[in-house]
Write a protein that holds these residues in place. Structure first.
Motif, short mmCIF file in Angstrom:
data_model
loop_
_atom_site.label_atom_id
_atom_site.label_comp_id
_atom_site.label_asym_id
_atom_site.label_seq_id
_atom_site.Cartn_x
_atom_site.Cartn_y
_atom_site.Cartn_z
N ALA A 125 -6.55 0.73 -6.60
CA ALA A 125 -5.51 0.23 -6.48
C ALA A 125 -5.17 -1.42 -4.88
N VAL A 126 -5.27 -0.12 -4.09
CA VAL A 126 -5.41 -0.24 -1.91
C VAL A 126 -6.32 -0.85 -2.31
N ALA A 127 -7.87 -0.82 -3.00
CA ALA A 127 -9.00 -1.92 -2.05
C ALA A 127 -8.45 -3.06 -2.92
N ALA A 128 -8.58 -3.14 -3.87
CA ALA A 128 -8.29 -4.71 -5.07
C ALA A 128 -6.60 -5.25 -4.03
N MET A 129 -5.57 -4.46 -3.56
CA MET A 129 -4.95 -5.37 -2.42
C MET A 129 -5.63 -5.65 -1.35
N THR A 168 3.11 5.95 -7.87
CA THR A 168 2.13 6.17 -8.29
C THR A 168 2.06 7.82 -9.06
N PRO A 169 2.13 8.62 -7.93
CA PRO A 169 2.26 10.24 -8.01
C PRO A 169 2.27 10.25 -9.28
N PRO A 170 3.93 10.21 -9.56
CA PRO A 170 4.31 10.92 -10.98
C PRO A 170 3.29 10.43 -12.57
N LEU A 171 3.10 8.59 -12.06
CA LEU A 171 2.02 8.28 -13.31
C LEU A 171 1.00 9.36 -13.27
N ILE A 172 0.30 9.40 -11.94
CA ILE A 172 -0.96 10.12 -11.64
C ILE A 172 -0.89 11.57 -12.38
N ILE A 203 0.92 -0.86 -0.44
CA ILE A 203 -0.26 0.08 -0.51
C ILE A 203 0.92 1.23 -0.02
N LEU A 204 2.45 1.56 1.01
CA LEU A 204 2.66 2.77 1.06
C LEU A 204 3.67 2.65 0.35
N LEU A 205 3.81 2.09 -0.93
CA LEU A 205 4.63 1.56 -2.90
C LEU A 205 3.16 2.45 -3.62
N VAL A 206 1.62 2.01 -2.99
CA VAL A 206 1.16 2.65 -4.25
C VAL A 206 0.97 3.72 -4.34
N TYR A 207 1.21 4.79 -2.61
CA TYR A 207 1.19 6.01 -2.36
C TYR A 207 2.24 6.35 -2.75
N THR A 208 3.46 5.71 -2.94
CA THR A 208 5.06 6.55 -3.10
C THR A 208 5.17 6.27 -4.65
#
Length: 201
Positions: free
Chosen positions: A165-169, A79-83, A72-77
């Motif tokens: 993404a977090v919810a899927a995980m 994905t920001p550049p992609l978003i 989850i922490l990886l998702v939030y760190t």
């Protein structure tokens, strides 16, 4: 339906009436929904706590908790550049309480969000849908869609993609382990980390 729609509908109602309850009453509403669902399930549907995902965790679940937290922490760190590259809006603060509320309230908020959301959007509905459909795909897919859509009420699209993404995980981990321990733990830890970062970062 109370489990999946109670909180989102209450948010819509409060926003449509421009009502700001404050952090502590909001926490109370969260726990009210969780306790109501648990009460109906146990006393109205004659289910056990195990039937709702409150199963004893094992040592393996500690590993799932740690891996899920890191994921989850990886998702939030990551994905920001992609978003940002896609030009999608992201919410400021990620739904955290303001620093004026104090660190104690922020931690209570983190524990409440992590615990209540997993009971209402993972444990109870997944177990009930599995009992009726015997399909992990239906149970997990439906609750994932509803959880993501519930956050669309007040989250911008960029943040919503991260939430999906977090919810899927969390959904996959719950279906894999069938205990709330790793998903509640990971959900709470991530919110606690965010709260500590807000106050001390």
């Amino acid at each position: 339906m109370l489990a999946l729609l109670g909180l989102p509908l209450s948010v819509i109602l409060l926003e449509s009436t421009n009502t700001d309850l404050g952090t502590v009453p909001t926490l109370g509403i969260h726990w009210m929904f969780a306790l109501a669902v648990l009460g109906i399930a146990i006393y109205g549907e004659d289910l056990s706590f195990a039937d709702l995902g409150f199963r004893k965790p094992t040592v393996v679940d500690l590993g799932y908790l740690l891996i899920t937290t890191v994921g989850i922490l990886l998702v939030y760190t990551v994905t920001p550049p992609l978003i940002e590259g896609l030009g999608l809006p992201v919410g400021e603060g990620g739904g955290l309480v303001g620093t004026s509320a104090g660190i104690g309230v922020a931690i209570a908020y983190a524990v409440t969000i992590g615990t209540v959301e997993e009971i209402l959007f993972r444990g109870y509905p997944i177990e009930r849908l599995l009992a009726y459909t015997d399909s992990s795909l239906v149970a997990g897919g439906f609750t994932w869609v509803v959880f993501t859509a519930a956050h669309a009420v007040n989250w911008p699209l960029g943040s919503l993609l991260q939430t999906a993404a977090v919810a899927a995980m969390l959904t996959v981990v719950y279906l894999r382990r069938r205990t709330l321990a790793p998903v509640v733990g990971a959900h709470v830890f991530v919110w606690v980390f965010a709260a500590l970062g807000q106050f001390y970062g």
